[in-house]
Structure formats: C-alpha cells, structure tokens
Design a protein around this motif. Structure first.
Motif, PDB file in Angstrom:
ATOM      1  N   GLY A  53     -18.143  -6.220  -5.987  1.00 46.49           N
ATOM      2  CA  GLY A  53     -17.450  -7.499  -5.750  1.00 46.49           C
ATOM      3  C   GLY A  53     -16.289  -7.073  -6.796  1.00 46.49           C
ATOM      4  N   LEU A  54     -16.337  -6.925  -7.636  1.00 48.31           N
ATOM      5  CA  LEU A  54     -14.524  -6.545  -7.928  1.00 48.31           C
ATOM      6  C   LEU A  54     -13.362  -6.598  -7.578  1.00 48.31           C
ATOM      7  CD1 LEU A  54     -12.954  -7.869 -10.338  1.00 48.31           C
ATOM      8  CD2 LEU A  54     -14.055  -5.907 -11.330  1.00 48.31           C
ATOM      9  N   ILE A  55     -14.168  -4.805  -6.998  1.00 53.51           N
ATOM     10  CA  ILE A  55     -12.804  -4.091  -5.883  1.00 53.51           C
ATOM     11  C   ILE A  55     -12.977  -4.430  -4.923  1.00 53.51           C
ATOM     12  CG2 ILE A  55     -12.597  -1.922  -4.769  1.00 53.51           C
ATOM     13  CD1 ILE A  55     -14.380  -1.109  -7.624  1.00 53.51           C
ATOM     14  N   THR A  56     -13.215  -5.248  -4.415  1.00 49.67           N
ATOM     15  CA  THR A  56     -13.278  -5.564  -2.943  1.00 49.67           C
ATOM     16  C   THR A  56     -12.532  -7.234  -2.844  1.00 49.67           C
ATOM     17  OG1 THR A  56     -16.230  -4.998  -2.515  1.00 49.67           O
ATOM     18  CG2 THR A  56     -14.222  -6.846  -1.030  1.00 49.67           C
ATOM     19  N   VAL A  57     -12.880  -7.684  -4.120  1.00 52.78           N
ATOM     20  CA  VAL A  57     -11.588  -9.196  -4.119  1.00 52.78           C
ATOM     21  C   VAL A  57     -10.143  -8.389  -4.953  1.00 52.78           C
ATOM     22  CG1 VAL A  57     -11.577 -11.090  -5.979  1.00 52.78           C
ATOM     23  CG2 VAL A  57     -14.084 -10.554  -5.002  1.00 52.78           C
ATOM     24  N   ILE A  58     -10.092  -7.305  -5.499  1.00 62.46           N
ATOM     25  CA  ILE A  58      -8.841  -7.131  -5.421  1.00 62.46           C
ATOM     26  C   ILE A  58      -8.262  -6.531  -4.836  1.00 62.46           C
ATOM     27  CG2 ILE A  58      -8.134  -5.392  -7.656  1.00 62.46           C
ATOM     28  CD1 ILE A  58      -9.580  -5.684  -9.625  1.00 62.46           C
ATOM     29  N   PHE A  59      -8.509  -5.683  -4.473  1.00 65.87           N
ATOM     30  CA  PHE A  59      -7.608  -4.735  -2.673  1.00 65.87           C
ATOM     31  C   PHE A  59      -7.577  -5.369  -1.722  1.00 65.87           C
ATOM     32  CE2 PHE A  59      -8.971  -1.032  -5.775  1.00 65.87           C
ATOM     33  CZ  PHE A  59      -8.116  -0.049  -5.617  1.00 65.87           C
ATOM     34  N   TYR A  60      -8.651  -6.723  -1.475  1.00 65.18           N
ATOM     35  CA  TYR A  60      -7.849  -7.368  -0.612  1.00 65.18           C
ATOM     36  C   TYR A  60      -7.672  -8.681  -0.182  1.00 65.18           C
ATOM     37  CZ  TYR A  60      -9.024 -10.939   3.347  1.00 65.18           C
ATOM     38  OH  TYR A  60      -8.333 -11.273   4.543  1.00 65.18           O
ATOM     39  N   ASN A  61      -7.260  -9.503  -2.104  1.00 69.10           N
ATOM     40  CA  ASN A  61      -6.289 -10.973  -2.343  1.00 69.10           C
ATOM     41  C   ASN A  61      -5.446  -9.845  -2.976  1.00 69.10           C
ATOM     42  OD1 ASN A  61      -8.556 -13.140  -1.898  1.00 69.10           O
ATOM     43  ND2 ASN A  61      -9.666 -11.956  -2.431  1.00 69.10           N
ATOM     44  N   HIS A  62      -5.422  -8.930  -3.370  1.00 66.94           N
ATOM     45  CA  HIS A  62      -3.876  -8.434  -4.193  1.00 66.94           C
ATOM     46  C   HIS A  62      -3.574  -6.343  -3.061  1.00 66.94           C
ATOM     47  CE1 HIS A  62      -4.347 -11.980  -6.466  1.00 66.94           C
ATOM     48  NE2 HIS A  62      -5.423 -11.510  -6.821  1.00 66.94           N
ATOM     49  N   PRO A  63      -3.665  -6.529  -1.818  1.00 70.58           N
ATOM     50  CA  PRO A  63      -3.559  -5.438  -1.185  1.00 70.58           C
ATOM     51  C   PRO A  63      -2.146  -4.475  -2.077  1.00 70.58           C
ATOM     52  CG  PRO A  63      -2.444  -7.095   0.125  1.00 70.58           C
ATOM     53  CD  PRO A  63      -2.453  -7.670  -1.194  1.00 70.58           C
ATOM     54  N   SER A  64      -3.421  -3.117  -2.310  1.00 73.80           N
ATOM     55  CA  SER A  64      -2.229  -2.319  -2.741  1.00 73.80           C
ATOM     56  C   SER A  64      -2.112  -1.374  -1.235  1.00 73.80           C
ATOM     57  CB  SER A  64      -2.179  -1.699  -3.396  1.00 73.80           C
ATOM     58  OG  SER A  64      -1.754   0.026  -3.944  1.00 73.80           O
ATOM     59  N   THR A  65      -0.808  -0.135  -1.513  1.00 73.18           N
ATOM     60  CA  THR A  65      -0.889   0.797  -0.919  1.00 73.18           C
ATOM     61  C   THR A  65       0.184   1.981  -1.661  1.00 73.18           C
ATOM     62  OG1 THR A  65       0.498   1.855   1.326  1.00 73.18           O
ATOM     63  CG2 THR A  65       1.685  -0.210   0.464  1.00 73.18           C
ATOM     64  N   THR A  66       0.279   3.041  -0.641  1.00 73.85           N
ATOM     65  CA  THR A  66       0.997   4.313  -1.489  1.00 73.85           C
ATOM     66  C   THR A  66       1.915   4.328  -0.165  1.00 73.85           C
ATOM     67  OG1 THR A  66      -0.436   6.043  -1.172  1.00 73.85           O
ATOM     68  CG2 THR A  66      -0.251   5.244  -2.765  1.00 73.85           C
ATOM     69  N   ASN A  67       1.754   3.819   0.833  1.00 72.27           N
ATOM     70  CA  ASN A  67       2.838   4.210   2.662  1.00 72.27           C
ATOM     71  C   ASN A  67       3.819   3.298   2.192  1.00 72.27           C
ATOM     72  OD1 ASN A  67       0.751   6.298   2.649  1.00 72.27           O
ATOM     73  ND2 ASN A  67       0.053   4.712   3.668  1.00 72.27           N
ATOM     74  N   ALA A  68       5.139   3.297   0.882  1.00 72.40           N
ATOM     75  CA  ALA A  68       6.017   2.162   0.512  1.00 72.40           C
ATOM     76  C   ALA A  68       7.108   3.647   1.047  1.00 72.40           C
ATOM     77  CB  ALA A  68       5.926   1.195  -0.378  1.00 72.40           C
ATOM     78  N   THR A  69       7.859   3.398   1.504  1.00 69.27           N
ATOM     79  CA  THR A  69       8.991   4.259   1.595  1.00 69.27           C
ATOM     80  C   THR A  69      10.898   3.204   1.558  1.00 69.27           C
ATOM     81  OG1 THR A  69       7.970   5.989   2.529  1.00 69.27           O
ATOM     82  CG2 THR A  69      10.572   5.935   2.914  1.00 69.27           C
ATOM     83  N   LEU A  70      11.269   3.577   0.917  1.00 69.75           N
ATOM     84  CA  LEU A  70      13.105   2.801   1.112  1.00 69.75           C
ATOM     85  C   LEU A  70      13.599   3.746   2.543  1.00 69.75           C
ATOM     86  CD1 LEU A  70      12.833   2.523  -1.748  1.00 69.75           C
ATOM     87  CD2 LEU A  70      14.931   1.924  -1.593  1.00 69.75           C
ATOM     88  N   PHE A  71      12.849   3.148   3.935  1.00 67.91           N
ATOM     89  CA  PHE A  71      13.961   3.491   5.412  1.00 67.91           C
ATOM     90  C   PHE A  71      15.456   3.207   5.079  1.00 67.91           C
ATOM     91  CE2 PHE A  71       8.955   3.398   5.944  1.00 67.91           C
ATOM     92  CZ  PHE A  71       8.415   4.481   6.279  1.00 67.91           C
ATOM     93  N   PHE A  72      15.719   4.441   5.820  1.00 69.08           N
ATOM     94  CA  PHE A  72      17.812   3.452   6.336  1.00 69.08           C
ATOM     95  C   PHE A  72      17.849   3.904   7.377  1.00 69.08           C
ATOM     96  CE2 PHE A  72      17.061   7.547   3.802  1.00 69.08           C
ATOM     97  CZ  PHE A  72      18.623   8.422   4.384  1.00 69.08           C
ATOM     98  N   ARG A  73      18.824   3.583   8.029  1.00 68.86           N
ATOM     99  CA  ARG A  73      19.100   3.968   8.990  1.00 68.86           C
ATOM    100  C   ARG A  73      19.925   5.262   9.616  1.00 68.86           C
ATOM    101  NH1 ARG A  73      22.638   2.593  13.652  1.00 68.86           N
ATOM    102  NH2 ARG A  73      23.638   1.097  12.570  1.00 68.86           N
TER     103      ARG A  73
END
Length: 410
Positions: A53-73
């Motif tokens: 329950g705690l993991i579900t609450v945490i990850f749903y209400n406070h989302p996290s991702t490792t797919n974050a990048t400083l994209f540039f053109r």
C-alpha cells in the motif's frame, strides 16, 4: 527496500517484541528459523500489505522516472544551393556568433549573372540616351516635314487661285500633282510625329520597365551570390565539421556539419513518466532530479508543461491499416521540467541522463477547509510519504556514481 524496512518497524518489530517479552518466547528456542513464519505471521502479513500500500501511494502520488534527459535540437549546416567549397572560415568545435560566415562556395557562375544584369542595366541606360537623341531627330524631321508641307500647300493654293481666274492657265493634271504632293507631305508629318511619339513611349514606358526588370535581375543575382556564403543562423558550437576546400556540397545529400545552439539543453529537462501518472502530473508540481553528469547533486525543478499526447500512438498515413500489436512498448507521459532557481542546470551536460521525482502537494486543498477530517488526514499522509521518495532519490544520487564506476564492469 526502504519501504519494507519502514513497514517492518511498524509491524514485524512490534509483533516480535510481543512474542519476546509478552509471551516469553526466545530466539533460538521457541522462535527459530523454521518457526519464524508461524510465530510472526501476523506481523509479516501486515508488513507486506502495508508495504504494498505504501509503495503504491508513494509511486502513484509522487511519480518517479529514470527516463529523463536534457534533449536539445541541432541545426544542420547546409547551403541553399549546390556548389564546390572555395573557402572555409570556421573550424571544428569553434564557438560562432549568429550571422558569422562558416564557409563559402565557388560563386563564379553567380557573379557572372550579376555582371550580366549590370550590363543589361547599362544597355538600357544607353538606349535611353539614344531614345532622347531620336526624339530630337524626330523633332527636326517634323519641322522639316511641316515646312515642306507648307511650301506644297502654298503652291497648291496659288495654282488653284490661278485656275479659278483663268481655267486655261493651269492644267488640271498640275493641280492633281500638287494635291498628291500635299497629301504626301502631310503623311510625312504624321510619320515623323508618330516616330517622335514612339521614341517618347520608349523613354517613358518601355525602357524604364526594362531597367526595372534588369534591376530586379541584378538583385536576384546578388542574392544568389550571398547564398554562396553560408552563415550561422544562431549562435552556438560547430560540431562534426570536416569540410575541406574543393568538396562538393549538396543540401539534399548530407549536411556539412552540425550547429548546436549555445542555450541548447540548458533551459529544460524532458521526463517520460508512466502512463498511470497521467491524472497526477500537473503543471506547477515541484520536482527533483539528479543527473549522471553532475553526481551527488539534487536539483530542484518545477513542472512547466505536460504533453497531451503519447508518442507511441502516433502514425503516418499510408496504404496499410494499423495493427495495435505493432506498438510493442507502451509510451510515456512527457513532462517538461525547468529549474526552480536560476542557473539550476549549470554544470549539467546537455543530453545527460537523469532520474526525476515529482511530488504531489495537497496543501491548498487541505487549507481550503472544504474537506472532511478523514479526507484531510489522508491527504496529509499522502504528502508526508513524499519524504520517503525524496530520501530514495538521495540514496540513488549517492550510489549512482559508485554503481556506474565500481559495479559497472570497469
């Protein structure tokens, strides 16, 4: 793991303390490796349920991702026309200002077109001078024709008057000859006048139009010459620039290099969150990121935009129907994060991979006083468990360099 440890402190540990001191059971005697499940079953089950329950609450209400990048053109360095490189002004890796020249193509053909246009304008100017001289010549011819006409008219009037007085003095054939002479002299005046009008029309209409056309051709030719000098559209860095004098450059084959704008990848970070977070991610959410290129650093961010579409669902119209099973990997919700403070991304290399956390805040809803007590307490708990996720991010930031350098196979 951290959530399970936290939940075990609230479930398994009290259960053990009750067994040890309330029932007098001891480890190694009544509580052994084989009897742990039976003796601590209530604590273990409660721990697992609370952890899920705690993991579900945490990850749903406070989302996290490792797919974050400083994209540039990047901006490809290409000319507008084909040509052979005649001169190079910039070098690989050089920082260049906006509008500065990068290289120049051979412009002999374009310069010849410029010279042709200039000669055409000079030809029209000369034609204007000739036309003005023609007007003067035609004026003289008109005057001459009018004088001859007057002379012929005078002679005709004289002969007609003599014939009137005495019909036998002047022959009828002579009168006809003089009448024909007057008609010819009138036609000569009309021809000279028409020639003058034609010359005047050339000066006022035809030649100015030809000159304007020549000036337009000259301007077009000069533009073509300017296109042979390729300039930087934006200020930035030149990369993958291996051009040499004599190379033939074609804008449809390959670029001569890449221009990376100086502010590329330094303003915002793009993070792809799981689709289940679509209802949670909102503009204005506070977030935190840690990037590989700037280890052991937590950067405060804010969500500035959330893309309304998932890229995995896009298609390009064609001759075949789309099969949904062709979409193998589910897409992500793209969120744009900007530093909460100015200069927050200083030191982070554009294109760097990052880990991002976003935190839900229900403070405004709770402070509004429109919620019931149970609802307000639940939202308080949701906001409070965000601290666990923040702690997890700091643990990740601490061990990430060690994981990459020590445990990464080096």
């Amino acid at each position: 793991m951290l959530e399970i440890l936290l939940c075990s402190l609230l479930t398994i540990l009290p259960d053990y303390l009750y067994r040890r001191y309330g029932q007098g059971k001891r480890i190694g005697r009544e509580i052994t490796l084989y009897s742990v499940w039976f003796e601590l079953r209530w604590g273990i089950i409660t721990c697992l349920m609370l952890a899920v329950g705690l993991i579900t609450v945490i990850f749903y209400n406070h989302p996290s991702t490792t797919n974050a990048t400083l994209f540039f053109r990047t901006v490809p360095i290409v000319p507008e026309t084909n040509g052979r490189v005649a001169e190079i002004y910039a070098r690989q890796g050089e920082k260049i200002a906006q509008g500065a020249p990068i290289f120049r193509l051979d412009s002999a053909k374009q310069e010849a077109a410029v010279e042709t246009a200039r000669r055409k304008i000079a030809e029209v100017d000369a034609a204007l001078i000739v036309a003005r001289v023609d007007i003067q010549t035609n004026e003289a011819k008109i005057q001459e024709a009018r004088s001859a006409l007057e002379q012929a008219l005078d002679e005709l009037r004289t002969k007609q008057e003599l014939k009137t007085r005495n019909d036998g003095i002047v022959a009828a054939r002579e009168i006809e000859r003089l009448q024909n002479l007057v008609d010819g002299r009138q036609a000569a005046v009309a021809a000279a006048t028409a020639a003058r009008e034609a010359a005047q029309t050339r000066i006022t209409a035809l030649l100015p139009a030809e000159k304007a056309s020549g000036e337009a051709a000259l301007a077009q030719a000069e533009i073509e010459v300017s296109k042979t000098v390729i300039r930087a559209g934006v200020a930035g860095h030149i990369e993958q620039f291996a051009l040499r004098v004599g190379d033939v450059v074609n804008p449809f084959m390959r670029p001569a290099g890449i221009l990376i704008p100086e502010d590329a990848g330094r303003r915002a970070l793009q993070a792809g969150f799981n689709q289940v977070e679509a209802q949670v991610l909102k503009v204005g959410m506070i977030a935190e990121v840690t990037c590989i290129s700037k280890p052991w650093t937590i950067i405060p961010m804010v969500v500035t935009d959330v893309q309304d579409f998932i890229a995995a669902g896009q298609f390009r119209g064609g001759e075949q129907l789309i099969d949904a099973q062709q979409v193998r990997a589910p897409g992500t919700i793209l969120a744009f994060l900007e530093p909460l403070y100015e200069g927050g991304l200083n030191g982070v290399v554009p294109g760097s991979s990052c880990i991002a956390n976003a935190y839900t805040s229900n403070h405004d809803r709770i402070a509004s006083g429109k919620l019931g007590t149970a609802h307000a307490v639940a939202l308080h708990a949701v906001d409070a468990v965000g601290l666990v996720h923040a702690l997890l991010l700091r643990i990740q930031a601490t061990v990430l360099p060690i994981k990459l350098l020590v445990l990464g196979g080096h």
